[in-house]
Motif scaffolding. Structure first.
Motif, mmCIF file in Angstrom:
data_model
loop_
_atom_site.group_PDB
_atom_site.id
_atom_site.type_symbol
_atom_site.label_atom_id
_atom_site.label_comp_id
_atom_site.label_asym_id
_atom_site.label_seq_id
_atom_site.Cartn_x
_atom_site.Cartn_y
_atom_site.Cartn_z
ATOM 1 N N ALA A 68 48.042 47.079 23.155
ATOM 2 C CA ALA A 68 46.615 46.749 23.253
ATOM 3 C C ALA A 68 46.386 45.599 24.234
ATOM 4 O O ALA A 68 45.433 45.626 25.021
ATOM 5 N N LYS A 69 47.248 44.589 24.202
ATOM 6 C CA LYS A 69 47.115 43.466 25.138
ATOM 7 C C LYS A 69 47.274 43.934 26.579
ATOM 8 O O LYS A 69 46.508 43.537 27.462
ATOM 9 N N ILE A 70 48.272 44.769 26.828
ATOM 10 C CA ILE A 70 48.491 45.292 28.177
ATOM 11 C C ILE A 70 47.291 46.119 28.621
ATOM 12 O O ILE A 70 46.812 45.983 29.752
ATOM 13 N N HIS A 71 46.771 46.945 27.739
ATOM 14 C CA HIS A 71 45.631 47.799 28.052
ATOM 15 C C HIS A 71 44.394 46.961 28.386
ATOM 16 O O HIS A 71 43.668 47.259 29.345
ATOM 17 N N GLN A 72 44.151 45.897 27.620
ATOM 18 C CA GLN A 72 42.994 45.030 27.871
ATOM 19 C C GLN A 72 43.124 44.319 29.217
ATOM 20 O O GLN A 72 42.146 44.202 29.970
ATOM 21 N N ARG A 73 44.324 43.848 29.539
ATOM 22 C CA ARG A 73 44.536 43.187 30.830
ATOM 23 C C ARG A 73 44.270 44.139 31.985
ATOM 24 O O ARG A 73 43.627 43.780 32.970
ATOM 25 N N ARG A 74 44.770 45.364 31.871
ATOM 26 C CA ARG A 74 44.564 46.343 32.942
ATOM 27 C C ARG A 74 43.097 46.712 33.087
ATOM 28 O O ARG A 74 42.607 46.892 34.204
ATOM 29 N N LYS A 75 42.382 46.831 31.972
ATOM 30 C CA LYS A 75 40.952 47.143 32.047
ATOM 31 C C LYS A 75 40.194 46.002 32.721
ATOM 32 O O LYS A 75 39.322 46.243 33.556
ATOM 33 N N ARG A 76 40.523 44.752 32.360
ATOM 34 C CA ARG A 76 39.871 43.602 32.980
ATOM 35 C C ARG A 76 40.150 43.547 34.473
ATOM 36 O O ARG A 76 39.267 43.298 35.283
ATOM 37 N N LEU A 78 40.927 46.027 36.448
ATOM 38 C CA LEU A 78 40.239 47.129 37.112
ATOM 39 C C LEU A 78 38.760 46.798 37.271
ATOM 40 O O LEU A 78 38.160 47.066 38.323
ATOM 41 N N LEU A 79 38.144 46.202 36.247
ATOM 42 C CA LEU A 79 36.727 45.828 36.333
ATOM 43 C C LEU A 79 36.499 44.757 37.386
ATOM 44 O O LEU A 79 35.476 44.754 38.080
ATOM 45 N N ASN A 80 37.429 43.811 37.546
ATOM 46 C CA ASN A 80 37.296 42.760 38.552
ATOM 47 C C ASN A 80 37.402 43.336 39.968
ATOM 48 O O ASN A 80 36.728 42.867 40.875
ATOM 49 N N LYS A 81 38.234 44.348 40.165
ATOM 50 C CA LYS A 81 38.374 44.972 41.480
ATOM 51 C C LYS A 81 37.118 45.768 41.830
ATOM 52 O O LYS A 81 36.709 45.793 42.982
ATOM 53 N N VAL A 82 36.531 46.422 40.856
ATOM 54 C CA VAL A 82 35.343 47.243 41.095
ATOM 55 C C VAL A 82 34.129 46.371 41.383
ATOM 56 O O VAL A 82 33.287 46.685 42.197
ATOM 57 N N SER A 83 34.048 45.245 40.723
ATOM 58 C CA SER A 83 32.871 44.373 40.865
ATOM 59 C C SER A 83 32.789 43.707 42.203
ATOM 60 O O SER A 83 33.583 43.417 42.914
#
Length: 83
Positions: A68-76, A78-83
């Motif tokens: 879950a920690k790894i998944h949350q880091r990757r989602k964050r 990815l969101l920072n790259k898109v923004s």
């Protein structure tokens, strides 16, 4: 409702033995990995790597928390790259 003594009699355990468990998702670890809990007897299960269910042991809990920690880091990230 967690059963402390597995040898004690419980109508919830009897119901699950006769009719089967009624699992509901108790925690979403990732988008495809979940933890489940029986509504009646409190039995906890989780998804495994090969697609089956296994009892939620302390080792699986620890593994799911790490995933879950790894998944949350990757989602964050990815969101920072898109923004």
């Amino acid at each position: 409702m967690k059963i402390e003594n597995p040898t004690s009699f419980s109508f919830a355990m009897l119901r699950c033995k006769l009719f089967g468990h009624y699992f509901k998702v108790s925690k979403d670890v990732t988008d495809h990995l979940h933890e489940y809990k029986c509504e009646h007897c409190g039995l906890e299960m989780t998804d495994t790597a090969n697609g089956f269910w296994a009892r939620l042991t302390p080792k699986f809990k620890e593994t799911n928390e790490f995933i879950a920690k790894i998944h949350q880091r990757r989602k964050r990230r990815l969101l920072n790259k898109v923004s």
